[in-house]
Every structure is written in C-alpha cells, then in structure tokens.
Design a protein around this motif. Structure first.
Motif, PDB file in Angstrom:
ATOM      1  N   GLU A 153       0.724  -1.377   0.066  1.00 28.97           N
ATOM      2  CA  GLU A 153      -0.063  -0.084   0.084  1.00 28.97           C
ATOM      3  C   GLU A 153       0.894   1.152  -0.217  1.00 28.97           C
ATOM      4  O   GLU A 153       0.640   2.286  -0.749  1.00 28.97           O
ATOM      5  CB  GLU A 153      -0.908  -0.022   1.339  1.00 28.97           C
ATOM      6  CG  GLU A 153      -1.975   0.790   1.113  1.00 28.97           C
ATOM      7  CD  GLU A 153      -3.245   0.343   0.307  1.00 28.97           C
ATOM      8  OE1 GLU A 153      -4.092   1.301  -0.374  1.00 28.97           O
ATOM      9  OE2 GLU A 153      -3.127  -0.916  -0.178  1.00 28.97           O
ATOM     10  N   ALA A 198      -7.380   8.856  -2.672  1.00 31.78           N
ATOM     11  CA  ALA A 198      -8.250   7.564  -2.295  1.00 31.78           C
ATOM     12  C   ALA A 198      -9.673   8.100  -2.951  1.00 31.78           C
ATOM     13  O   ALA A 198     -10.327   9.189  -2.750  1.00 31.78           O
ATOM     14  CB  ALA A 198      -8.551   7.456  -0.801  1.00 31.78           C
ATOM     15  N   LYS A 236     -12.521   5.699  -2.466  1.00 32.15           N
ATOM     16  CA  LYS A 236     -13.402   4.752  -1.542  1.00 32.15           C
ATOM     17  C   LYS A 236     -12.848   4.224  -0.478  1.00 32.15           C
ATOM     18  O   LYS A 236     -11.565   3.552  -0.334  1.00 32.15           O
ATOM     19  CB  LYS A 236     -13.986   3.686  -2.638  1.00 32.15           C
ATOM     20  CG  LYS A 236     -14.755   2.572  -2.003  1.00 32.15           C
ATOM     21  CD  LYS A 236     -15.847   2.146  -3.048  1.00 32.15           C
ATOM     22  CE  LYS A 236     -14.964   1.273  -4.176  1.00 32.15           C
ATOM     23  NZ  LYS A 236     -15.728   0.420  -4.710  1.00 32.15           N
ATOM     24  N   ASN A 237     -13.374   4.115   0.829  1.00 34.06           N
ATOM     25  CA  ASN A 237     -12.731   3.484   1.684  1.00 34.06           C
ATOM     26  C   ASN A 237     -13.987   2.350   2.452  1.00 34.06           C
ATOM     27  O   ASN A 237     -14.986   2.936   2.821  1.00 34.06           O
ATOM     28  CB  ASN A 237     -12.313   4.319   2.719  1.00 34.06           C
ATOM     29  CG  ASN A 237     -11.661   3.599   4.154  1.00 34.06           C
ATOM     30  OD1 ASN A 237     -12.126   2.347   4.224  1.00 34.06           O
ATOM     31  ND2 ASN A 237     -11.138   4.219   4.838  1.00 34.06           N
ATOM     32  N   LYS A 283     -10.714  -1.405   3.797  1.00 34.20           N
ATOM     33  CA  LYS A 283     -10.149  -1.462   2.167  1.00 34.20           C
ATOM     34  C   LYS A 283     -10.088  -0.139   1.496  1.00 34.20           C
ATOM     35  O   LYS A 283     -11.116   0.081   0.952  1.00 34.20           O
ATOM     36  CB  LYS A 283     -10.869  -2.702   1.601  1.00 34.20           C
ATOM     37  CG  LYS A 283     -10.407  -2.933   0.283  1.00 34.20           C
ATOM     38  CD  LYS A 283      -9.009  -3.620   0.364  1.00 34.20           C
ATOM     39  CE  LYS A 283      -8.765  -4.159  -1.084  1.00 34.20           C
ATOM     40  NZ  LYS A 283      -7.379  -4.384  -1.264  1.00 34.20           N
ATOM     41  N   THR A 329      -9.599   2.244  -1.673  1.00 32.19           N
ATOM     42  CA  THR A 329      -9.277   2.004  -3.312  1.00 32.19           C
ATOM     43  C   THR A 329      -8.946   3.334  -3.695  1.00 32.19           C
ATOM     44  O   THR A 329      -9.471   4.486  -3.414  1.00 32.19           O
ATOM     45  CB  THR A 329     -10.719   1.854  -3.943  1.00 32.19           C
ATOM     46  OG1 THR A 329     -11.280   0.408  -3.413  1.00 32.19           O
ATOM     47  CG2 THR A 329     -10.437   1.693  -5.365  1.00 32.19           C
ATOM     48  N   TYR A 330      -7.888   3.407  -4.372  1.00 30.05           N
ATOM     49  CA  TYR A 330      -6.993   4.588  -5.048  1.00 30.05           C
ATOM     50  C   TYR A 330      -7.352   4.865  -6.489  1.00 30.05           C
ATOM     51  O   TYR A 330      -7.828   3.798  -7.205  1.00 30.05           O
ATOM     52  CB  TYR A 330      -5.685   4.493  -4.979  1.00 30.05           C
ATOM     53  CG  TYR A 330      -5.256   4.510  -3.594  1.00 30.05           C
ATOM     54  CD1 TYR A 330      -5.079   5.509  -2.726  1.00 30.05           C
ATOM     55  CD2 TYR A 330      -4.911   3.137  -2.774  1.00 30.05           C
ATOM     56  CE1 TYR A 330      -4.529   5.692  -1.384  1.00 30.05           C
ATOM     57  CE2 TYR A 330      -4.502   3.020  -1.607  1.00 30.05           C
ATOM     58  CZ  TYR A 330      -4.364   4.339  -0.914  1.00 30.05           C
ATOM     59  OH  TYR A 330      -3.961   4.265   0.399  1.00 30.05           O
ATOM     60  N   GLU A 331      -7.601   6.209  -6.796  1.00 31.88           N
ATOM     61  CA  GLU A 331      -7.772   6.627  -8.262  1.00 31.88           C
ATOM     62  C   GLU A 331      -6.923   5.716  -9.277  1.00 31.88           C
ATOM     63  O   GLU A 331      -7.507   5.233 -10.197  1.00 31.88           O
ATOM     64  CB  GLU A 331      -7.447   7.920  -8.381  1.00 31.88           C
ATOM     65  CG  GLU A 331      -8.115   8.597  -9.793  1.00 31.88           C
ATOM     66  CD  GLU A 331      -8.094  10.105  -9.722  1.00 31.88           C
ATOM     67  OE1 GLU A 331      -8.964  10.639  -9.777  1.00 31.88           O
ATOM     68  OE2 GLU A 331      -7.013  10.602  -9.398  1.00 31.88           O
ATOM     69  N   ARG A 360      -3.496   3.140  -9.479  1.00 34.67           N
ATOM     70  CA  ARG A 360      -2.739   1.866  -8.519  1.00 34.67           C
ATOM     71  C   ARG A 360      -1.390   1.557  -9.438  1.00 34.67           C
ATOM     72  O   ARG A 360      -1.437   1.266 -10.543  1.00 34.67           O
ATOM     73  CB  ARG A 360      -3.724   0.894  -8.464  1.00 34.67           C
ATOM     74  CG  ARG A 360      -3.229  -0.123  -7.498  1.00 34.67           C
ATOM     75  CD  ARG A 360      -4.507  -0.545  -6.204  1.00 34.67           C
ATOM     76  NE  ARG A 360      -3.605  -1.079  -5.344  1.00 34.67           N
ATOM     77  CZ  ARG A 360      -3.478  -1.064  -4.178  1.00 34.67           C
ATOM     78  NH1 ARG A 360      -3.590   0.287  -3.904  1.00 34.67           N
ATOM     79  NH2 ARG A 360      -2.791  -1.695  -3.137  1.00 34.67           N
TER      80      ARG A 360
END
Length: 137
Positions: free
Chosen positions: A77, A88, A90-91, A95, A97-99, A101
């Motif tokens: 991460e 980010a 979403k969380n 967990k 989620t990034y724009e 990765r």
C-alpha cells in the motif's frame, strides 16, 4: 547480505530513469519510516519491454515482522502511494481504493532462486542504459 524480499515495481505511467530513481528513494523513505529506519533496498531500473519507459527490480531487507500478511500488505500500500499519490476514491471497511494504482510484486527472498544474480546482471551490463543504487544501511 540478508534479504527479506525480491520486488518488481511498475507504474501506470511511463517511467523515465530520473523518475525511477525518485520512486526508489520515496519508497525507501516510506518503508524506512515504517521500520524505524531498518530498511535497505538494492534496486535497478530495467527497460520495460511491454511499453515505453522503465520498471524497477529490487532486493529489500526489512525486519522479519514485515513478512506477516498485514505488514506485507502495508508495504504494498505504501509503495502504491509513493508511486501514484494517495488520492483515495473509496474506503469500505478499511479497504481503500485509489484513483490510480501502481503494481508491486513483493515476494519473500529465496536464495535458491538467484534474484541477486538477476539484479547483478543489470548492474554489470555497461551497454545498457540503466540506473541502480543501494539505499539504507
């Protein structure tokens, strides 16, 4: 040297040699903070044969607790944040989620698989444009 991991670092963007060095240094700095300064990385930049730019291969020495799944995931991460930033989107239940990765393949080091030989072939090739360094103690 005793190594903990063999890593391959890629990014969703085309990475130049100066960008590769900056990414290795940022990753080392982040991982070093996580491990109270006990992080050593031997990295080489290799031309990415699948697209323009480069990717990195590295031998990594970290304290042994970083082989546990939750700390291993934290290293992955942290690399992604170093590579593409930490935007980010979403969380869900912890967990994130990034724009964008970045991809890291971070495997336990196995002396029998000769990862050190793999890296040293790039360091000793004078005909290939590359960069490399050892970061840390």
């Amino acid at each position: 040297m005793d190594w903990t991991f063999f890593a391959t670092f890629t990014t969703p963007y085309q990475m130049s040699l100066p960008s590769a060095r900056r990414l290795a240094e940022r990753t080392h700095a982040m991982w070093g903070r996580m491990a109270d300064g006990q992080c050593r990385i031997l990295w080489v930049a290799e031309r990415n044969q699948l697209r323009d730019g480069h990717h990195l291969h590295a031998l990594v020495a970290m304290p042994s607790q970083f082989t546990h799944p939750h700390l291993h995931a934290a290293l992955c991460e942290a690399y992604s944040v170093a590579a593409v930033g930490g935007k980010a989107i979403k969380n869900e239940g912890g967990k994130v989620t990034y724009e964008r990765r970045a991809r890291i393949d971070l495997k336990r080091y196995d002396k029998r698989r000769n990862a050190s030989g793999y890296l040293s072939k790039y360091i000793t090739k004078s005909s290939q444009l590359l960069d490399w360094d050892i970061l840390g103690k």
